[in-house]
Write a protein that holds these residues in place. Structure first.
Motif: not given
Length: 541
Positions: A83, A125-126, A129-130, A133, A340-341, A360, A363
């Protein structure tokens, strides 16, 4: 004119604080020691004080990655897309680029061995998702493991407001990695590893090489945290895990860790029934339209047979084969991206009946940083990041700051609300006095600061100073003498703790000396060293 001079002085003080060596910032000290077999507490000091964990954070990032592999959602060969957030992380780093694809196994190695911030952020991040999170999942997992005073804000441990833990909690984290994922624990004792795009070197190799039985776990350093370490060692039937927060240097932190582990081995019983910690249960909720776990099981790595050729190569620290475990037998299907998320929740068995998927977080919410009104505005005081070292010359450098260097050049310094403990101040006695008052340039002159009492440190000399010391003899090179001093300091930290290490160039070689000791400590240290078959001589005024 007087007011102008006050402003100038204030500004100069601020500049000097920015450029001051990191050793001048004495972070609060904490320590915790347990018998790894039973979890019994053998020593505790300020262990429940919430402090900055620095790169000890990466233990949780790796723990969650191991969870994903065991659950079958990822494999060691899963290709991770880097990312923009991960690529922008400051040193220590391996140099990942935005959009780059790299196997998860290489990111795990880089985060565990080199303590690479970009690798840890890429993993977080993977999976999450970020960053936000994934940090929520980290904190929830910490609660499930019994880490009740830990809150995570990122995957790598760079200083962030509210990103705090304790010596107690990080010791629990280290014990869970040891028992929940023993097949990956060897990562933390590797002196070097292939991280795909470069070979990386362990930030903890000095302690691993110097302390008998040491095999992990993780170092951490930032200006706000000081020099942190979760260490583990095994001797005979005993295994001890200890944590140090707030060391004033790599050497002082390692010496304190050696002292704590020695204490643990002395207090732990020879025989004890191993009671492994209970791993958290995992609940997974895959988003609509995405498949659930792609693998029913995640085949665990199988150790390769150690042939004479491999044993020789390992002794020379030149891997003859890839010492990682054999990759998962079934790779993820190339056409199906890993979920991943997916919101993954870690709960204890008692919480399983009431657990539910996490919502979630927003963000887009800005993260407010201390000393800065806007996160995008440079703060008045910053941590100075050490340059990343790319060559083998780094092997001889200080692995606490330069080789690890996990400081964020764009973030402000966070001053701990807890005051420095007496033991921390004792560890930093040989350094410049700490200025406990941070003065920033302001529109109004600051009130006059009380005159600090100066501490005079006497050094042994040939000019009549009444100080005592210990000589380890002469060595062919200054480097050899310094290595002998470091290993001896780790071996006998109690009596030599107040001594200054000094290499004196003589016609016959380089003499390794501990100076600035009392006669009692010099006699005691030399007696203990001789009992361990180390030649030494007490020197006096």
């Amino acid at each position: 004119m007087t007011r102008l001079s006050c402003w100038v002085r204030s500004g100069l003080v601020a500049i000097l604080l920015i450029l001051a060596p990191v050793a001048l910032w004495a972070a609060p000290y904490a320590a915790y020691v347990i018998d790894a077999r039973t979890g019994e507490v053998l020593y505790s000091k300020n262990a429940e004080t919430r402090l900055h964990p620095a790169s000890l954070t990466k233990m949780m990032t790796l723990y969650i990655a191991f969870q994903e592999i065991e659950a079958g959602r990822l494999s060691l060969d899963t290709m991770v897309t880097v990312s923009a957030n991960a690529a922008a992380q400051p040193p220590s780093r391996v140099g990942l680029k935005t959009g780059q694809k790299i196997a998860l196994r290489y990111l795990i190695r880089a985060a565990a061995v080199k303590s690479a911030n970009d690798a840890a952020a890429a993993i977080g991040d993977f999976i999450g998702g970020d960053e936000a999170t994934f940090a929520v999942r980290m904190t929830r997992t910490a609660r499930a493991l019994g880490m009740t005073k830990t809150t995570f804000k990122n995957a790598n441990g760079l200083t962030r407001e509210g990103h705090l833990s304790t010596a107690h909690d990080m010791t629990i984290m280290g014990r869970h990695i040891l028992y929940d994922f023993p097949q990956y624990y060897n990562l933390f004792s590797r002196r070097s590893a292939d991280a795909g795009i470069k070979r990386v070197y362990n930030t903890n190799r000095r302690f691993l090489d110097a302390y008998e039985g040491a095999d992990g776990i993780k170092t951490g350093y930032t200006v706000a945290a000081g020099f942190n370490l979760v260490g583990s060692a095994k001797r005979g039937n005993k295994r001890i895990i200890a944590t140090v927060f707030g060391g004033t240097s790599t050497a002082s932190r390692n010496a304190k860790m050696a002292e704590l582990l020695d204490l643990g081995f002395a207090r732990a019983p020879n025989r004890a029934r191993t009671v492994k910690p209970e791993p958290p249960m995992l609940l997974a909720a895959a988003p609509a339209g995405l498949p659930g776990p792609l693998l029913k099981t995640s085949p665990r790595p199988v150790p390769r047979p150690v042939t004479p050729a491999i044993a020789l190569a390992m002794a020379e620290e030149v891997p003859a084969v890839d010492t990682d475990a054999i990759a998962a037998a079934v790779a993820l299907a190339a056409a199906v991206p890993a979920p991943a998320a997916a919101p993954i929740i870690s709960v204890s068995p008692a919480q399983a009946s009431t657990a539910r998927p996490l919502a979630k977080p927003d963000t887009g919410a800005a993260v407010q940083l201390a000393l800065a009104e806007d996160p995008d505005t440079p703060a008045p005081l910053v941590e100075v990041a050490a340059p990343e070292l790319e060559t083998l010359a780094m092997l001889d450098e200080d692995d606490g700051v330069q080789a690890q260097g996990d400081t964020d050049a764009s973030a402000p310094i966070f001053i701990q609300t807890a005051t420095a403990q007496p033991e921390t101040l004792a560890m930093s006695r040989r350094q410049a006095p700490r200025n406990d008052t941070v003065i920033l340039a302001a529109l109004t002159p600051p009130p006059p600061a009380p005159q600090a009492r100066r501490e005079v440190v006497a050094r042994a000399s040939s000019s009549g100073g009444r100080q005592w010391g210990v000589s380890l003899g002469k060595y062919r090179s200054q480097y050899a003498a310094e290595q002998a001093l470091l290993k001896t300091a780790l071996m006998e930290s109690t009596a030599l703790g107040d001594g200054l290490r000094k290499v004196a160039s003589r016609p016959a070689g380089h003499e390794a000396l501990f100076v600035g000791l009392t006669q009692g400590n010099a006699d005691l240290a030399c007696a203990r060293l001789r009992a361990r078959a180390v030649d030494c001589t007490v020197i006096g005024p």
